[in-house]
Write a protein that holds these residues in place. Structure first.
Motif, mmCIF file in Angstrom:
data_model
loop_
_atom_site.group_PDB
_atom_site.id
_atom_site.type_symbol
_atom_site.label_atom_id
_atom_site.label_comp_id
_atom_site.label_asym_id
_atom_site.label_seq_id
_atom_site.Cartn_x
_atom_site.Cartn_y
_atom_site.Cartn_z
ATOM 1 N N ASP A 168 40.953 24.468 41.202
ATOM 2 C CA ASP A 168 41.668 24.172 42.445
ATOM 3 C C ASP A 168 42.664 23.074 42.141
ATOM 4 O OD1 ASP A 168 42.593 23.486 44.931
ATOM 5 O OD2 ASP A 168 40.610 23.508 45.882
ATOM 6 N N ASN A 169 43.937 23.432 42.128
ATOM 7 C CA ASN A 169 44.963 22.453 41.730
ATOM 8 C C ASN A 169 45.623 21.767 42.940
ATOM 9 O OD1 ASN A 169 46.506 24.508 42.712
ATOM 10 N ND2 ASN A 169 47.711 24.851 40.833
ATOM 11 N N ALA A 170 44.977 21.901 44.080
ATOM 12 C CA ALA A 170 45.490 21.198 45.281
ATOM 13 C C ALA A 170 44.288 20.727 46.095
ATOM 14 C CB ALA A 170 46.394 22.108 46.103
ATOM 15 N N LEU A 171 43.767 19.575 45.733
ATOM 16 C CA LEU A 171 42.507 19.082 46.305
ATOM 17 C C LEU A 171 42.756 18.171 47.510
ATOM 18 C CD1 LEU A 171 40.950 18.373 42.840
ATOM 19 C CD2 LEU A 171 40.000 19.993 44.496
ATOM 20 N N GLY A 201 37.151 15.759 50.736
ATOM 21 C CA GLY A 201 35.886 16.511 50.761
ATOM 22 C C GLY A 201 35.812 17.680 49.796
ATOM 23 N N GLU A 202 36.950 18.034 49.129
ATOM 24 C CA GLU A 202 36.943 19.183 48.207
ATOM 25 C C GLU A 202 36.614 18.745 46.789
ATOM 26 O OE1 GLU A 202 40.231 22.167 50.275
ATOM 27 O OE2 GLU A 202 40.816 20.904 48.548
ATOM 28 N N THR A 203 36.065 19.660 46.063
ATOM 29 C CA THR A 203 35.838 19.505 44.618
ATOM 30 C C THR A 203 36.418 20.731 43.911
ATOM 31 O OG1 THR A 203 33.688 20.606 44.686
ATOM 32 C CG2 THR A 203 33.698 18.202 45.005
ATOM 33 N N SER A 204 36.438 20.666 42.628
ATOM 34 C CA SER A 204 36.976 21.804 41.858
ATOM 35 C C SER A 204 36.181 22.018 40.602
ATOM 36 C CB SER A 204 38.441 21.566 41.496
ATOM 37 O OG SER A 204 38.929 22.639 40.690
ATOM 38 N N LEU A 205 35.996 23.248 40.261
ATOM 39 C CA LEU A 205 35.410 23.617 38.961
ATOM 40 C C LEU A 205 36.382 23.269 37.854
ATOM 41 C CD1 LEU A 205 33.102 25.117 37.419
ATOM 42 C CD2 LEU A 205 34.476 27.214 37.669
#
Length: 299
Positions: free
Chosen positions: A289-292, A295-299
Motif C-alpha cells: 500500500d503506497n498511500a497510507l 490507522g492503516e498498515t501495509s504488507l
C-alpha cells in the motif's frame, strides 16, 4: 535380347562398377559388397587414388562395403588408398606389387589382412591405422609386407595404443603414436572471488602450445607455462563475473601442437566439467500500500 539379359544379370545381380571401382555383391540381405578385382581385362583400374566409400548405390540399392577382395588392386598403378570403417577384412594379394603405392589408411574395423596383401609395395612410406582395441587391430606376419622395408615406413596409430600394435606384429614399422592430452580444472565449483589451477598433461613433450589453442568457457586463463620440458602445462582460470552456469569445459585443439618430430595432434580434448556461480544475490522491496492514512498498515 538374351545377351542384354545376361549383361543385366552380370552388372546388377553379381557385380557392378561405381565411381570407377569394381564391386562384387556378397549379400542381398543385408546388402553388402566386396571390392572386386579391379585389374582384370574386364575393368582396368585407372587410379591412381582410391578413396573407397563405406556405401555404394547400384540400381536403387544401397550396399555396405565390407571387404577388399583377393588381388583387388594387385599390380595396379595405385598411389594412395583409404579403406573405410565399414570394411572388416583385406584379402590375400589385395595390393600385391603396387609399386607406386605410397600411402595407406586402414579403418578401425579391419580385423584381418591377408597373405601378401601389401607384398612388394616398394614405395610405401606411410600407413595410417585407426583401430583402438586389441580386438580390432589386425594381426600381421612377415608375408603381409613381404619384400618391403618396413622399418622405413611411418606407422601412424591412435594415442594410447602402442602396446596393442606391437603385440599384433606392427612393431616392425617406425611407429608414431598420436598425441593425447588431459585437462584438469582443479576446482570444479567456482564462486565469487575464486580461481582454479588448470593442468594440461600431454603424452609427450609438445611445442607450439599457446592459449590460442584453447577455448575457454565463461572465463579467462593466464599464460601457460611448463617446468618439465613441455609435457605438463599449468595456468590459472578466472571465471567471468556475474554469471551462473552449470555446464562448462575447456577445449584443446590438438592440431595446434606438435611433438619433437613435428607430428601434429588430431581432434580435440575436453576438460572435466566445472560450474560457475559468480552472480551476487539481489533483492526487491515492495510496499503493497503506497498511500497510507491514519490507522492503516501495509504488507
Amino acid at each position: 535380347f538374351f545377351m542384354a539379359l545376361f549383361w543385366s544379370a552380370f552388372s546388377f545381380g553379381q557385380s557392378f562398377i561405381a565411381d570407377g571401382i569394381y564391386y562384387d555383391i556378397t549379400s542381398t540381405s543385408p546388402a553388402t559388397v566386396e571390392v572386386g578385382d579391379n585389374t582384370s581385362l574386364n575393368v582396368p583400374f585407372n587410379g591412381p587414388i582410391a578413396n573407397i566409400p563405406s556405401m555404394v548405390t547400384n540400381a536403387g540399392t544401397i550396399y555396405t562395403v565390407t571387404s577388399i577382395g583377393e588381388f583387388a588392386f594387385g599390380e595396379s598403378g595405385l598411389t594412395s588408398v583409404t579403406i573405410p570403417n565399414s570394411v572388416t577384412s583385406i584379402g590375400d594379394l589385395a595390393f600385391f606389387s603396387c609399386s607406386d603405392l605410397t600411402s595407406v589408411t586402414i579403418g578401425g574395423s579391419v580385423g584381418s589382412i591377408g597373405v601378401y596383401a601389401f607384398a612388394e609395395c616398394y614405395s610405401l612410406n606411410s600407413i595410417n591405422l585407426e583401430a583402438t582395441t586389441a580386438a580390432t587391430i589386425p594381426v600381421i606376419n612377415h608375408d603381409t609386407f613381404l619384400g618391403v622395408n618396413t622399418s622405413s615406413i611411418k606407422l601412424n596409430i591412435p594415442s594410447n595404443t602402442l602396446p596393442l600394435y606391437v603385440n599384433a606384429g606392427w612393431g616392425i614399422f617406425t611407429i608414431n603414436e598420436a598425441l593425447s592430452a588431459t585437462i584438469v580444472v582443479a576446482d570444479n565449483a567456482l564462486r565469487i572471488g575464486e580461481t582454479s589451477l588448470v593442468t594440461i598433461t600431454f603424452s609427450e613433450a609438445v611445442t607450439g602450445f599457446t592459449n590460442a589453442d584453447l577455448t575457454i568457457a565463461n572465463g579467462t586463463l593466464s599464460a601457460l607455462s611448463s617446468s618439465d620440458g613441455g609435457i605438463t602445462w599449468t595456468a590459472t582460470f578466472t571465471p567471468t563475473a556475474g554469471i551462473t552456469d552449470a555446464t562448462n569445459v575447456i577445449t584443446l585443439d590438438n592440431t595446434g601442437v606438435s611433438d619433437a618430430s613435428g607430428n601434429a595432434g588430431t581432434g580435440t580434448t575436453n576438460s572435466n566439467n566445472y560450474t560457475i556461480d559468480t552472480q551476487r544475490p539481489t533483492a526487491t522491496i515492495v510496499v503493497a500500500d503506497n498511500a497510507l492514512r491514519i490507522g492503516e498498515t501495509s504488507l
